[in-house]
Scaffold this motif. Structure first.
Motif, short mmCIF file in Angstrom:
data_model
loop_
_atom_site.label_atom_id
_atom_site.label_comp_id
_atom_site.label_asym_id
_atom_site.label_seq_id
_atom_site.Cartn_x
_atom_site.Cartn_y
_atom_site.Cartn_z
N GLU A 2 1.05 -1.30 0.16
CA GLU A 2 -0.18 0.13 0.01
C GLU A 2 0.85 1.31 -0.11
OE1 GLU A 2 -3.50 0.06 2.37
OE2 GLU A 2 -3.37 -2.01 2.64
N VAL A 3 1.94 1.31 0.67
CA VAL A 3 2.82 2.48 0.76
C VAL A 3 3.62 2.64 -0.76
CG1 VAL A 3 5.21 3.01 1.65
CG2 VAL A 3 3.25 2.21 3.18
N LEU A 6 0.92 4.18 -2.92
CA LEU A 6 0.78 5.59 -2.62
C LEU A 6 1.71 6.23 -3.32
CD1 LEU A 6 -0.91 7.68 -1.30
CD2 LEU A 6 0.57 7.49 0.83
N ARG A 7 3.13 6.00 -3.24
CA ARG A 7 4.18 6.40 -3.83
C ARG A 7 3.83 6.41 -5.24
NH1 ARG A 7 8.00 9.71 -4.96
NH2 ARG A 7 9.94 9.21 -5.63
N TYR A 13 5.23 8.44 -0.01
CA TYR A 13 5.32 7.33 0.81
C TYR A 13 4.18 7.20 1.83
CZ TYR A 13 9.25 5.43 -1.91
OH TYR A 13 10.10 4.98 -2.69
N ASN A 14 3.78 8.38 2.20
CA ASN A 14 2.93 8.69 3.23
C ASN A 14 2.27 9.99 3.20
OD1 ASN A 14 1.24 8.11 5.80
ND2 ASN A 14 2.86 8.46 7.09
N ARG A 15 1.33 10.23 3.78
CA ARG A 15 0.61 11.52 3.64
C ARG A 15 -0.53 11.48 4.96
NH1 ARG A 15 -2.66 11.13 -1.98
NH2 ARG A 15 -4.09 9.56 -1.25
N LYS A 16 -0.86 12.74 5.26
CA LYS A 16 -1.76 13.07 6.28
C LYS A 16 -3.18 12.19 6.04
CE LYS A 16 -4.18 16.39 9.03
NZ LYS A 16 -4.07 16.16 10.18
N PHE A 18 -3.48 9.07 5.62
CA PHE A 18 -3.29 7.62 4.83
C PHE A 18 -3.47 6.33 6.00
CE2 PHE A 18 -0.67 4.39 3.38
CZ PHE A 18 -1.13 3.96 2.14
N ILE A 20 -0.89 4.72 8.13
CA ILE A 20 0.04 3.51 8.21
C ILE A 20 -0.27 2.63 9.59
CG2 ILE A 20 2.35 2.84 8.25
CD1 ILE A 20 3.24 5.25 6.37
N ARG A 23 -3.48 0.59 8.91
CA ARG A 23 -3.30 -0.35 8.01
C ARG A 23 -2.50 -1.51 8.47
NH1 ARG A 23 -4.53 1.87 2.61
NH2 ARG A 23 -5.25 4.06 2.87
N GLY A 105 -7.30 8.51 8.79
CA GLY A 105 -6.12 7.82 9.25
C GLY A 105 -6.08 7.15 10.67
#
Length: 168
Positions: A2-3, A6-7, A13-16, A18, A20, A23, A105
């Motif tokens: 998933e990371v 997203l990339r 690789y991450n955003r507000k 999301f 992680i 997940r 998130g």
């Protein structure tokens, strides 16, 4: 997966929002379900094939020797698992992803907003028969202790493919 998805789709690789950590928790639970399904289907389908008349299906499947019968048993396991288990699993996964995103998130509210058109017409009708059936046929050809690891790698591959498809 998933990371990386997203990339590819968003350039990060991450955003507000999301999520992680949520997940990771969900994938921990999903991983246990995948492992259980692989055990259940890889033991049960060969037994059912014997019941239906294929002599020694279980022994053929667990033998070290490669044969057409072993490939057919692995294919039967893959088709059975992905027909019975995959739609429920993928729907649950989609619901949890949607839930995490809708909650910024964090896990805090009821599940809403599933796109059933995409779920049915793309996930069920395309990824299961054209990706998961062949991919898990290979999975069930591997030694039992390698199957969950290979399935995890397939999840990464699918995440990348879905991200690339989403960009188009």
């Amino acid at each position: 997966g998933e990371v990386l998805g997203l990339r590819i789709s968003a350039g990060v690789y991450n955003r507000k929002g999301f999520g992680i950590i949520p997940r990771m928790v969900v994938w921990g639970i999903l991983g246990m379900g995948i492992n259980a399904a692989m055990i259940i289907f890889s033991k049960g389908v060969p037994q059912f094939m014997e019941y239906m008349g294929m002599a020694n299906a279980a022994a053929t499947f667990t033998s070290e020797a490669m044969s057409l019968d072993k490939v057919l048993v692995a294919l039967a396991i893959s088709v059975t698992m992905n027909t019975i288990f995959a739609p429920v699993f993928m729907t649950f996964h989609k619901i949890t992803d949607t839930h995490i995103l809708m909650c910024g998130g964090s896990i805090k509210s009821l599940i809403t907003g599933l796109n059933w058109n995409v779920q049915w017409n793309f996930v069920f009708k395309k990824t299961i028969p054209f990706f998961w059936y062949p991919a898990h046929t290979i999975t069930f050809m591997l030694p039992p202790d390698m199957r969950v690891l290979f399935a995890a790698l397939l999840g990464i591959v699918l995440g990348v493919l879905l991200a690339v498809a989403a960009r188009k």
